[in-house]
Design an enzyme around this catalytic site. Structure first.
Site, PDB file in Angstrom:
ATOM      1  N   ASN A 188       2.783   1.660   3.859  1.00  0.00           N
ATOM      2  CA  ASN A 188       2.511  -0.072   5.046  1.00  0.00           C
ATOM      3  C   ASN A 188       2.467   0.188   6.512  1.00  0.00           C
ATOM      4  OD1 ASN A 188       5.371  -2.194   5.813  1.00  0.00           O
ATOM      5  ND2 ASN A 188       3.855  -2.823   4.999  1.00  0.00           N
ATOM      6  N   ASP A 204      -8.320   3.484   0.723  1.00  0.00           N
ATOM      7  CA  ASP A 204      -7.342   3.746   2.364  1.00  0.00           C
ATOM      8  C   ASP A 204      -8.096   4.228   3.716  1.00  0.00           C
ATOM      9  OD1 ASP A 204      -5.158   4.394   3.557  1.00  0.00           O
ATOM     10  OD2 ASP A 204      -4.107   6.108   2.797  1.00  0.00           O
ATOM     11  N   CYS A 257       1.096  -1.050   0.440  1.00  0.00           N
ATOM     12  CA  CYS A 257      -0.239   0.108   0.131  1.00  0.00           C
ATOM     13  C   CYS A 257       0.518   1.458  -0.155  1.00  0.00           C
ATOM     14  CB  CYS A 257      -1.086   0.228   0.883  1.00  0.00           C
ATOM     15  SG  CYS A 257      -0.600   0.433   3.051  1.00  0.00           S
ATOM     16  N   CYS A 282      -1.338   0.381   7.149  1.00  0.00           N
ATOM     17  CA  CYS A 282      -2.561   0.256   7.536  1.00  0.00           C
ATOM     18  C   CYS A 282      -3.232  -0.797   6.678  1.00  0.00           C
ATOM     19  CB  CYS A 282      -4.481   1.893   6.599  1.00  0.00           C
ATOM     20  SG  CYS A 282      -3.343   3.369   8.087  1.00  0.00           S
ATOM     21  N   ARG A 283      -3.567  -0.652   4.999  1.00  0.00           N
ATOM     22  CA  ARG A 283      -3.921  -1.717   4.738  1.00  0.00           C
ATOM     23  C   ARG A 283      -2.727  -2.634   4.519  1.00  0.00           C
ATOM     24  NH1 ARG A 283      -5.614   2.255  -0.173  1.00  0.00           N
ATOM     25  NH2 ARG A 283      -3.028   3.012   0.459  1.00  0.00           N
ATOM     26  N   SER A 284      -2.205  -2.709   3.757  1.00  0.00           N
ATOM     27  CA  SER A 284      -0.758  -3.863   3.827  1.00  0.00           C
ATOM     28  C   SER A 284      -0.201  -4.832   4.749  1.00  0.00           C
ATOM     29  CB  SER A 284       0.405  -3.711   3.079  1.00  0.00           C
ATOM     30  OG  SER A 284       1.071  -2.637   3.541  1.00  0.00           O
TER      31      SER A 284
END
Length: 163
Positions: free
Chosen positions: A12, A127, A9, A14-16
């Protein structure tokens, strides 16, 4: 032979890392740990060395996932050792494909939601950074939904390598 997957993401945090944690748990549940290596990174290095966003940590812990993480930036040299690079949105997909040293490396980059048949043409995991707890929970739901299809695809590849 180890099959290597990296989720990417922006920062690095939140999402990933969320996708990394969820997918690692799925790999273990499927009995593929030791055969599949899972990690994550960001397209930018703003948060290198930091832990995951506290809201990511909270939602992961609430759902019994591991929340340990240290942010890092994706390095194009990693393409040589990776089998699959999973982008969390279309912007990451484009950025990663531009970074790919070869066309073969660019083909390793896929969108996470492309593995979710219910994604209905919406390719991106939004996001949650500027949102609240509900945005992080929605992000986790999308990651979990796509992880089922991703696991099936990775299992097929791993079993193909073993044959």
């Amino acid at each position: 032979m180890t099959y290597r997957v990296c989720f990417v993401c922006t920062g690095n945090i939140c999402r990933s890392p969320m996708a990394e944690s969820v997918f690692r748990a799925r790999v273990v549940q499927a009995g593929l740990d030791g055969l599949v290596e899972v990690d994550s990174a960001g397209t930018d290095g703003w948060h290198e060395g930091e832990g995951a966003d506290p809201r990511t940590v909270t939602v992961l812990r609430e759902h019994d996932y591991d929340a340990g993480h240290t942010a890092r930036r994706f390095d194009p040299s990693w393409f040589a050792r990776l089998d699959l690079v999973i982008a969390l949105d279309s912007g990451h997909l484009r950025a990663l494909r531009r970074l790919a040293p070869t066309e073969r490396d660019a083909e390793k980059v896929r969108l996470l939601r492309s593995y979710d048949p219910a994604a209905d043409g919406d390719p991106d995991v939004p996001d949650p950074y500027y949102g609240g707890a509900e945005d992080f929970a929605a992000c986790l739901e999308m990651v979990e939904a796509a992880s089922t299809g991703l696991l099936a695809a990775v299992r097929e590849q791993v079993e193909g390598h073993a044959a």
